[in-house]
Design an enzyme around this catalytic site. Structure first.
Site, mmCIF file in Angstrom:
data_model
loop_
_atom_site.group_PDB
_atom_site.id
_atom_site.type_symbol
_atom_site.label_atom_id
_atom_site.label_comp_id
_atom_site.label_asym_id
_atom_site.label_seq_id
_atom_site.Cartn_x
_atom_site.Cartn_y
_atom_site.Cartn_z
ATOM 1 N N GLY A 57 0.812 -1.224 0.000
ATOM 2 C CA GLY A 57 0.000 0.000 0.000
ATOM 3 C C GLY A 57 0.835 1.258 0.000
ATOM 4 N N GLY A 99 3.962 0.216 2.314
ATOM 5 C CA GLY A 99 4.766 -0.912 1.836
ATOM 6 C C GLY A 99 5.459 -0.613 0.512
ATOM 7 N N ASP A 111 1.098 -8.722 -2.124
ATOM 8 C CA ASP A 111 -0.223 -8.246 -1.698
ATOM 9 C C ASP A 111 -1.272 -9.199 -2.259
ATOM 10 O OD1 ASP A 111 -1.092 -5.043 -0.800
ATOM 11 O OD2 ASP A 111 -2.664 -6.465 -1.387
ATOM 12 N N PRO A 162 -7.106 -0.638 10.258
ATOM 13 C CA PRO A 162 -8.137 0.406 10.406
ATOM 14 C C PRO A 162 -8.814 0.363 11.771
ATOM 15 C CG PRO A 162 -8.975 -1.415 9.089
ATOM 16 C CD PRO A 162 -7.543 -1.727 9.376
ATOM 17 N N GLU A 202 6.597 3.379 10.796
ATOM 18 C CA GLU A 202 6.965 4.280 9.696
ATOM 19 C C GLU A 202 6.441 5.687 9.981
ATOM 20 O OE1 GLU A 202 9.061 3.802 7.107
ATOM 21 O OE2 GLU A 202 8.669 5.953 7.156
ATOM 22 N N GLU A 257 2.448 11.238 3.414
ATOM 23 C CA GLU A 257 2.105 11.147 2.000
ATOM 24 C C GLU A 257 2.389 12.481 1.320
ATOM 25 O OE1 GLU A 257 -1.719 9.262 1.284
ATOM 26 O OE2 GLU A 257 -1.340 8.002 3.028
ATOM 27 N N ALA A 261 -0.379 11.459 17.470
ATOM 28 C CA ALA A 261 -1.289 12.194 18.359
ATOM 29 C C ALA A 261 -0.776 13.615 18.599
ATOM 30 C CB ALA A 261 -1.437 11.442 19.685
ATOM 31 N N CYS A 303 -4.602 8.040 8.989
ATOM 32 C CA CYS A 303 -3.986 7.629 10.253
ATOM 33 C C CYS A 303 -4.258 8.486 11.484
ATOM 34 C CB CYS A 303 -2.485 7.483 10.052
ATOM 35 S SG CYS A 303 -2.120 6.145 8.913
ATOM 36 N N ARG A 346 -7.702 26.812 3.246
ATOM 37 C CA ARG A 346 -6.281 26.503 3.470
ATOM 38 C C ARG A 346 -5.415 27.757 3.504
ATOM 39 N NH1 ARG A 346 -5.238 21.186 5.078
ATOM 40 N NH2 ARG A 346 -6.640 19.809 3.950
HETATM 41 P P1 NAD Z 1 -2.996 0.420 2.593
HETATM 42 O O1 NAD Z 1 -4.407 0.075 2.831
HETATM 43 O O2 NAD Z 1 -2.634 1.397 1.511
HETATM 44 O O3 NAD Z 1 -2.147 -0.906 2.281
HETATM 45 C C1 NAD Z 1 -2.292 -2.095 2.986
HETATM 46 C C2 NAD Z 1 -2.201 -3.246 1.979
HETATM 47 O O4 NAD Z 1 -2.153 -4.472 2.706
HETATM 48 C C3 NAD Z 1 -3.394 -3.343 1.033
HETATM 49 O O5 NAD Z 1 -2.948 -3.252 -0.301
HETATM 50 C C4 NAD Z 1 -3.996 -4.731 1.350
HETATM 51 O O6 NAD Z 1 -4.503 -5.385 0.191
HETATM 52 C C5 NAD Z 1 -2.801 -5.450 1.910
HETATM 53 N N1 NAD Z 1 -3.156 -6.614 2.735
HETATM 54 C C6 NAD Z 1 -4.061 -6.685 3.747
HETATM 55 N N2 NAD Z 1 -4.077 -7.911 4.286
HETATM 56 C C7 NAD Z 1 -3.158 -8.648 3.604
HETATM 57 C C8 NAD Z 1 -2.710 -9.987 3.695
HETATM 58 N N3 NAD Z 1 -3.210 -10.824 4.624
HETATM 59 N N4 NAD Z 1 -1.765 -10.414 2.816
HETATM 60 C C9 NAD Z 1 -1.246 -9.582 1.885
HETATM 61 N N5 NAD Z 1 -1.634 -8.293 1.752
HETATM 62 C C10 NAD Z 1 -2.579 -7.832 2.609
HETATM 63 O O7 NAD Z 1 -2.425 0.925 3.994
HETATM 64 P P2 NAD Z 1 -1.188 1.914 4.251
HETATM 65 O O8 NAD Z 1 -1.634 3.334 4.136
HETATM 66 O O9 NAD Z 1 -0.038 1.435 3.460
HETATM 67 O O10 NAD Z 1 -0.950 1.663 5.800
HETATM 68 C C11 NAD Z 1 -0.405 0.438 6.268
HETATM 69 C C12 NAD Z 1 -0.026 0.603 7.724
HETATM 70 O O11 NAD Z 1 0.989 1.620 7.849
HETATM 71 C C13 NAD Z 1 -1.165 1.066 8.636
HETATM 72 O O12 NAD Z 1 -1.002 0.442 9.892
HETATM 73 C C14 NAD Z 1 -0.941 2.561 8.781
HETATM 74 O O13 NAD Z 1 -1.420 3.045 10.009
HETATM 75 C C15 NAD Z 1 0.571 2.649 8.753
HETATM 76 N N6 NAD Z 1 1.109 3.930 8.249
HETATM 77 C C16 NAD Z 1 0.556 4.557 7.169
HETATM 78 C C17 NAD Z 1 1.129 5.733 6.680
HETATM 79 C C18 NAD Z 1 0.554 6.442 5.479
HETATM 80 O O14 NAD Z 1 1.046 7.532 5.154
HETATM 81 N N7 NAD Z 1 -0.428 5.920 4.769
HETATM 82 C C19 NAD Z 1 2.280 6.246 7.269
HETATM 83 C C20 NAD Z 1 2.818 5.574 8.379
HETATM 84 C C21 NAD Z 1 2.231 4.412 8.855
HETATM 85 C C1 UGA Z 2 1.020 11.790 9.010
HETATM 86 C C2 UGA Z 2 2.327 12.086 9.736
HETATM 87 O O1 UGA Z 2 2.790 13.388 9.360
HETATM 88 C C3 UGA Z 2 3.392 11.050 9.401
HETATM 89 O O2 UGA Z 2 4.559 11.285 10.174
HETATM 90 C C4 UGA Z 2 2.847 9.642 9.710
HETATM 91 O O3 UGA Z 2 3.780 8.661 9.339
HETATM 92 C C5 UGA Z 2 1.558 9.431 8.949
HETATM 93 O O4 UGA Z 2 0.594 10.474 9.307
HETATM 94 C C6 UGA Z 2 0.868 8.137 9.281
HETATM 95 O O5 UGA Z 2 1.135 7.535 10.291
HETATM 96 O O6 UGA Z 2 0.024 7.805 8.459
HETATM 97 P P1 UGA Z 2 0.085 12.211 6.554
HETATM 98 O O7 UGA Z 2 -1.229 11.900 7.187
HETATM 99 O O8 UGA Z 2 0.463 11.505 5.321
HETATM 100 O O9 UGA Z 2 1.269 11.923 7.613
HETATM 101 O O10 UGA Z 2 0.182 13.764 6.247
HETATM 102 P P2 UGA Z 2 0.404 15.077 7.152
HETATM 103 O O11 UGA Z 2 1.318 15.960 6.440
HETATM 104 O O12 UGA Z 2 0.728 14.745 8.535
HETATM 105 O O13 UGA Z 2 -1.040 15.752 7.102
HETATM 106 C C7 UGA Z 2 -2.149 15.189 7.780
HETATM 107 C C8 UGA Z 2 -3.315 16.145 7.731
HETATM 108 O O14 UGA Z 2 -3.058 17.292 8.537
HETATM 109 C C9 UGA Z 2 -3.613 16.679 6.329
HETATM 110 O O15 UGA Z 2 -5.003 16.717 6.144
HETATM 111 C C10 UGA Z 2 -3.022 18.079 6.342
HETATM 112 O O16 UGA Z 2 -3.654 18.956 5.443
HETATM 113 C C11 UGA Z 2 -3.280 18.475 7.786
HETATM 114 N N1 UGA Z 2 -2.363 19.537 8.266
HETATM 115 C C12 UGA Z 2 -1.027 19.294 8.373
HETATM 116 C C13 UGA Z 2 -2.884 20.755 8.669
HETATM 117 O O17 UGA Z 2 -4.116 20.990 8.595
HETATM 118 N N2 UGA Z 2 -2.028 21.718 9.143
HETATM 119 C C14 UGA Z 2 -0.696 21.517 9.248
HETATM 120 O O18 UGA Z 2 0.020 22.441 9.707
HETATM 121 C C15 UGA Z 2 -0.174 20.276 8.860
#
Ligand code: NAD
Ligand code: UGA
Length: 458
Positions: free
Chosen positions: A13, A16, A36, A92, A160, A164, A224, A275, A432
């Site tokens: 995702g 990954g 995946d 989730p 991580e 994004e 948080a 997240c 914004r």
């Molecule tokens: P995502 O939904 O984009 O990706 C997860 C993937 O896992 C999906 O493609 C799904 O099909 C796959 N999957 C689920 N079960 C599976 C299985 N049993 N075998 C193989 N594949 C499987 O999620 P994401 O945004 O990549 O987030 C993943 C984790 O990382 C979450 O715990 C999230 O909190 C954390 N995280 C996300 C971000 C972010 O910016 N999105 C940043 C830091 C941490």
């Molecule tokens: C956030 C964290 O910044 C990452 O460190 C973390 O790894 C990730 O969550 C996660 O665990 O998923 P992300 O959600 O991708 O990253 O993006 P951010 O830049 O943090 O923005 C989150 C939200 O806050 C957005 O809607 C953004 O518009 C908003 N934001 C951010 C504000 O409204 N004001 C700000 O000053 C900063």
């Protein structure tokens, strides 16, 4: 290639895919496989149109793919092949049973653990890359060690922190890499192997090692605290609108204090993304579980303030537009939860759209990257919604423009042309604060910057 240097990541995702692409790019003596269950996603990773939009990612993937980076749906073979397994599946918020609406749903996580037991033929290091409740590693270790093949698994936490839109830069130049391990001899050996991977490009002083529990908890706390800063400044934006103070000046003034710092003080329509909300609710649930209701209430308020900000924004739109938006075309500029991504998970745009549709507004939505996701998010909504690929068409005949995402391109449009094509009086609600409000006001718009008083030509 040496099996000790074969890495697998389960879950291709937003985390990954980019994380493993950067590891493969930087550590050319490792083989990196990403697996995946979702075939469409894997096909995307193997194609010229990657399944996620992330600046700089195409080049990294192109450089490594087929060399030491591979995307596949073959779970069994890839588990057999790798000795280091990152798990980056989705975690989730639970929607059912105990803890519904708060606790983390760990079913995808547990299924991967069971798949590892089923297919493993030798000992493995299993790394929590997903964000998980503190103490998950303990349960994971028990499940993995329950195998009847006599195999041993070491569980490591390596959360991580990338965001994004800046994922590739964040991964290449992380503020820190956090790795938590069990305090046993085996645990420390496993820890060293993961440190070795990151050492390919991350300076030693930026690699922080802890025990597993501190590592798991630090991830929840980091999100948080970041979200708390946004809710804090958003709460003050409400007060600014009542007092003629300007939120951008307040942010700048307090951010110049090096103890406070300038980052994450941008008021907006509320934080989105997959997240922040889920991780805070997870923290709240944990605090309740451990008998700390005051701590739980403290953090829950961050989410409540965010809901208030989204609602407050819509209320201002309705109030300024003579207390009704029924039958009026409203143009939404931006739908992604932040700029430079097509991701719309928990995007404020979803809630804002639903509230406006409840008021019988007609919505016209433009976003440079997120329209496909926007269509899915609003698929069940009744009402008049159009998705357009051109911002000028989006604004034509509209009564108001709402800036929902901070895309740079919104700053450079020809707003005098846009104004001419709109219904009068024309409104802009800058959720914004990215536009030049004075110029827009002088053109004839009624401008409502977030966190500052209205600038009305009425
Ligand atoms: P995502 O939904 O984009 O990706 C997860 C993937 O896992 C999906 O493609 C799904 O099909 C796959 N999957 C689920 N079960 C599976 C299985 N049993 N075998 C193989 N594949 C499987 O999620 P994401 O945004 O990549 O987030 C993943 C984790 O990382 C979450 O715990 C999230 O909190 C954390 N995280 C996300 C971000 C972010 O910016 N999105 C940043 C830091 C941490
Ligand atoms: C956030 C964290 O910044 C990452 O460190 C973390 O790894 C990730 O969550 C996660 O665990 O998923 P992300 O959600 O991708 O990253 O993006 P951010 O830049 O943090 O923005 C989150 C939200 O806050 C957005 O809607 C953004 O518009 C908003 N934001 C951010 C504000 O409204 N004001 C700000 O000053 C900063």
């Amino acid at each position: 290639m040496d099996n000790a240097k074969t890495i697998l990541c389960i879950g291709a995702g937003y985390v990954g895919g980019p994380t493993m692409a950067v590891i493969a790019d930087k550590c050319t003596d490792y083989k990196v496989i990403v697996v995946d269950l979702n075939k469409e996603r894997i096909d995307g990773w193997n194609s010229d149109k990657l399944p996620i939009f992330e600046p700089g990612l195409d080049e990294v993937v192109k450089r490594a793919r087929g060399r030491n980076l591979f995307f596949t749906t073959d779970v069994a073979a890839s588990i057999k092949e790798a000795s280091i397994i990152f798990v980056s599946v989705n975690t989730p918020t639970k929607t059912f049973g105990e803890g519904a609406g708060m606790a983390a749903d760990l079913q995808y996580w547990e299924k991967t653990a069971r798949a590892i037991i089923e297919h493993a033929e030798d000992d493995k290091i299993v790394i929590e890359k997903s964000t998980l409740p503190v103490k998950t590693a303990e349960a994971m270790h028990r499940i993995l060690e329950s195998n009847d093949k006599g195999l041993h698994f070491d569980v490591i936490s390596n959360p991580e922190f990338m965001a994004e839109g800046t994922a590739v830069d964040d991964l290449r130049n992380p503020d820190r890499v956090l790795i938590g391990a069990m305090e046993t001899e085996r645990g420390q050996k496993a820890l060293k192997r993961i440190v070795d991977i990151y050492s390919c490009w991350v300076p030693a002083e930026k690699i922080k090692t802890t025990n597993v529990w501190s590592s798991e908890l630090s991830k929840l706390v980091a999100n948080a605290m970041l979200a708390q800063r946004i809710s804090s400044i958003n709460s003050i934006s409400a007060l600014c609108e009542k007092t003629e103070a300007e939120i951008n000046d307040v942010s700048d003034a307090i951010g110049m204090d090096s103890r406070i710092g300038a980052k994450f003080l941008k008021a907006g329509v509320g934080f989105g993304g997959s997240c922040f909300k889920k991780d805070i609710l997870n923290l709240v649930y944990l605090c309740k579980h451990y008998g700390l209701p005051e701590v739980a209430d403290y953090w829950e308020q961050v989410v409540k303030m965010n809901d208030f900000q989204e609602t407050r924004f819509v209320r201002r739109v309705i109030k300024n537009m003579f207390n009704t938006v029924a039958g009026k075309k409203i143009a939404l500029f931006g739908f992604a939860f932040k700029a430079n991504t097509g991701d719309t998970r928990e995007a404020p745009a979803i809630y804002i759209s639903k509230m406006l549709l409840d008021e019988h507004a007609s919505l016209s939505i433009y976003d440079p990257e997120a329209l496909d996701n926007a269509k899915i998010d609003l698929a069940d909504q009744e009402g008049d919604i159009e998705f357009v690929n051109d911002p000028y068409e989006c604004a034509e005949d509209a009564h108001a423009i709402l800036i929902i995402t901070e895309w740079d391109e919104f700053k450079n449009y020809d707003y005098s042309k846009i104004l001419k094509s709109m219904k009068k009086p024309a409104f802009i609600f800058d959720g914004r604060n990215i536009l030049n409000h004075k110029e827009l006001f002088e053109l004839g718009f009624n401008v409502s910057p977030l966190g500052s008083p209205d600038m009305l030509n009425l």
